[in-house]
Design an enzyme around this catalytic site. Structure first.
Site, PDB file in Angstrom:
ATOM      1  N   GLU A 175      27.013  35.692  34.924  1.00 19.49           N
ATOM      2  CA  GLU A 175      26.767  34.423  35.628  1.00 19.49           C
ATOM      3  C   GLU A 175      25.276  34.104  35.734  1.00 19.49           C
ATOM      4  OE1 GLU A 175      29.039  34.304  39.303  1.00 19.49           O
ATOM      5  OE2 GLU A 175      30.913  34.161  38.180  1.00 19.49           O
ATOM      6  N   GLU A 294      36.466  36.326  34.397  1.00 18.56           N
ATOM      7  CA  GLU A 294      36.680  36.328  35.860  1.00 18.56           C
ATOM      8  C   GLU A 294      37.580  35.159  36.204  1.00 18.56           C
ATOM      9  OE1 GLU A 294      33.562  36.802  38.764  1.00 18.56           O
ATOM     10  OE2 GLU A 294      32.365  37.983  37.360  1.00 18.56           O
TER      11      GLU A 294
HETATM   12  O1  AHR Z   1      34.336  38.629  41.498  1.00 14.68           O
HETATM   13  C1  AHR Z   1      33.467  38.353  42.544  1.00 14.68           C
HETATM   14  C2  AHR Z   1      32.175  37.718  42.075  1.00 14.68           C
HETATM   15  O2  AHR Z   1      32.458  36.436  41.597  1.00 14.68           O
HETATM   16  C3  AHR Z   1      31.468  38.372  40.930  1.00 14.68           C
HETATM   17  O3  AHR Z   1      30.630  39.393  41.342  1.00 14.68           O
HETATM   18  C4  AHR Z   1      30.660  37.259  40.354  1.00 14.68           C
HETATM   19  O4  AHR Z   1      30.414  37.411  38.992  1.00 14.68           O
HETATM   20  C5  AHR Z   1      31.447  36.016  40.698  1.00 14.68           C
HETATM   21  O5  AHR Z   1      30.685  35.044  41.281  1.00 14.68           O
END
Ligand code: AHR
Length: 504
Positions: A175, A294
């Protein structure tokens, strides 16, 4: 009111693509109780000789997770991997700035490699491109994957690990578009750094696959320009671009919540279009695939988490991001999985974020057992029965509108044909919150097939949840259907998840 209905044609020649089993991947971050008191808790009655909780391992194995992303997430952007290897006595404690906790490093890279082996999963390793850079990425890669007579390969051997770990999949940071990220970068900054890191890593080990960081959500103001700009730099060196997105129902509007996979579908299509634009611009022969590394529902515990991190920083393994999922969250997870399967031709990896305790399908009690959240079940069904060839869903469904979405199909569905097992499975959600829907599937191309099992999640209460005390949300075997002359018919309950397994 007119009858709500949907008709689906399931034909073995309408193939989207082979489902890459890595779409059933997940994620373990050094965050909250994911590692400590999650997968690892020496002294717990269920712990094995390495301190891994066997009750958790059993559930992870039941989910059959082919790949697990590690060690973050936001955590990775200030991770010093060297602190997490070697003799435990010498490991330094570090402050984790992402979640404002203390990382003891008692569990590190080597332990995770051992644990993943026991879980039957490969590792998707993320590197720190926030506070570190190319040199550290190379050192880590050498430590993990090389069998050379050189410093970091020797270091691994000196830690008792003779064979390289052979980690194939690597994420180039996490990210990096997000201002919250330690070492956040502009698209121009990240694109150059990621390209040079990728080039160097592939020079060291050409067998690896690399994931370039995409936007951290579809709502980022820089989306999709971030994808275009960064891919113009990284395209030739990487194999995937990442997508991240979380969903919530803070407005308590279930109907609109269930329609959010329309947005997800558009997100995926836009990223594919952006990849293909860069491909065309570069006159490249290579097609870039997607890693949705994610995804999940995430909103329940957010306010409490922000307060915890602000008021009580630097704890070890505090309760963070422990969303307790309810029935409607399970339905959304099912809808997301169906959307992914419909994009099986380009979406090759995905990680349910996360796996244990932190926005997770599996929860543990520090002084007790492990248990399954509601979202466990659609993920389990897809992972178990969604392997094979994804078939193009030819579906006509009645439609409805929601607060923010129009022409929302009542039924969302997809089928996966497992040629080896001679089995086809239909995954379907009735996302109409008011009415049951008559569902008909024409399966005549599968001669001689009958229903082997029909699993369903049905509930009137959208807010019901599971706990260590029991599972109020669990699938049952549904018998109310007909299957005659190659046509399957049932009435799908409003707000239901349906898994229809057919074979000879
Ligand atoms: O999964 C939780 C968080 O969400 C992770 O650390 C991050 O990459 C995202 O913002």
């Amino acid at each position: 009111m007119a009858e709500r209905k949907a008709k689906m044609i399931v034909d073995k020649s309408f193939r989207i693509a082979q489902v890459d089993k890595r779409v059933y991947g997940s994620f373990i971050e050094h965050l909250g109780r994911a590692v400590y008191n999650g997968i690892y808790q020496p002294g717990h009655p269920a712990a094995d000789e390495q301190g891994f909780r066997k009750d958790v391992l059993e559930l992870v194995k039941e989910l059959d997770v082919p790949i697990i992303r590690y060690p973050g997430g936001n955590f990775v952007s200030n991770f010093f991997w060297e602190d997490s290897v070697g003799p435990k006595e010498g490991r330094r404690k570090r402050l984790d700035l992402a979640w404002r906790t203390t990382e003891t490093n008692e569990f590190g890279l080597g332990e995770f490699a051992e644990w993943s082996k026991k879980a039957g999963s490969d590792i998707m390793m993320a590197i720190n491109l926030g506070t570190r850079g190319i040199a550290d990425a190379l050192n880590l890669l050498e430590y993990c994957n090389l069998d050379t007579d050189s410093y970091y390969a020797d270091l691994r051997r000196s830690h008792g690990v003779k064979e390289p770990y052979g980690i194939k999949t690597w994420c180039l940071g996490n990210e990096m578009d997000g201002p919250w990220q330690m070492g956040h970068k502009t698209a121009a900054e990240y694109g150059r750094l990621a390209a040079e890191t990728a080039k160097a890593m592939k020079t060291m080990d050409e067998s690896i696959e690399l994931v370039s960081c995409g936007s951290s959500s579809v709502d980022m103001p820089t989306f999709p320009e971030w994808e275009r700009m960064t891919l113009e730099e990284t395209y030739d060196y990487v194999d995937y671009i990442s997508l991240h997105n979380y969903y919530g129902n803070a407005e308590n509007d279930t109907e609109d919540f269930f329609a959010k996979t329309q947005d997800l579908d558009r997100f995926i299509r836009t990223v594919i279009a952006t990849c293909d634009y860069v491909k065309a611009k570069k006159r490249s022969k290579k097609t870039l695939n997607l890693s949705f590394d994610e995804w999940n529902v995430w909103f329940h515990a957010m306010d409490a988490d922000n307060e915890e991190m602000a008021k009580r920083p630097w704890q070890i393994a505090p309760h963070l991001l422990e969303d307790i999922y309810d029935y409607e969250d399970a339905i959304l997870v099912g809808l997301i999985l169906i959307t992914f399967l419909k994009h099986a031709d380009r979406l090759k990896m995905a990680c349910l974020a996360q796996l244990v305790n932190v926005i997770a399908p599996i929860m543990t009690e520090n002084d007790g057992g492990a248990w399954r959240q509601t979202i466990y079940y659609p993920f389990l069904h897809a992972s178990k029965y969604g392997r094979g060839v994804a078939l193009q869903p030819v579906v006509s469904s009645t439609l409805h509108d929601t607060k923010n979405h129009t022409d929302v199909t009542d039924i969302e569905s997809v089928a996966v044909y497992n040629e080896e097992k001679d089995e086809v499975t239909i995954f379907a959600v009735n996302r109409n919150v008011h009415e049951d829907v008559t569902f008909e599937a024409d399966i005549r191309s599968f001669e001689g097939y009958t229903v082997k099992e029909y699993l369903a999640l049905e509930n009137e209460d959208m807010k019901v949840a599971n706990s260590v005390l029991g599972e109020k949300v669990a699938p049952y075997s549904k018998t109310a259907y007909e299957c005659r002359n190659g046509v399957f018919t049932t009435v799908m309950k409003k707000c239901s998840w349906n898994v229809i397994r057919m074979g000879k």
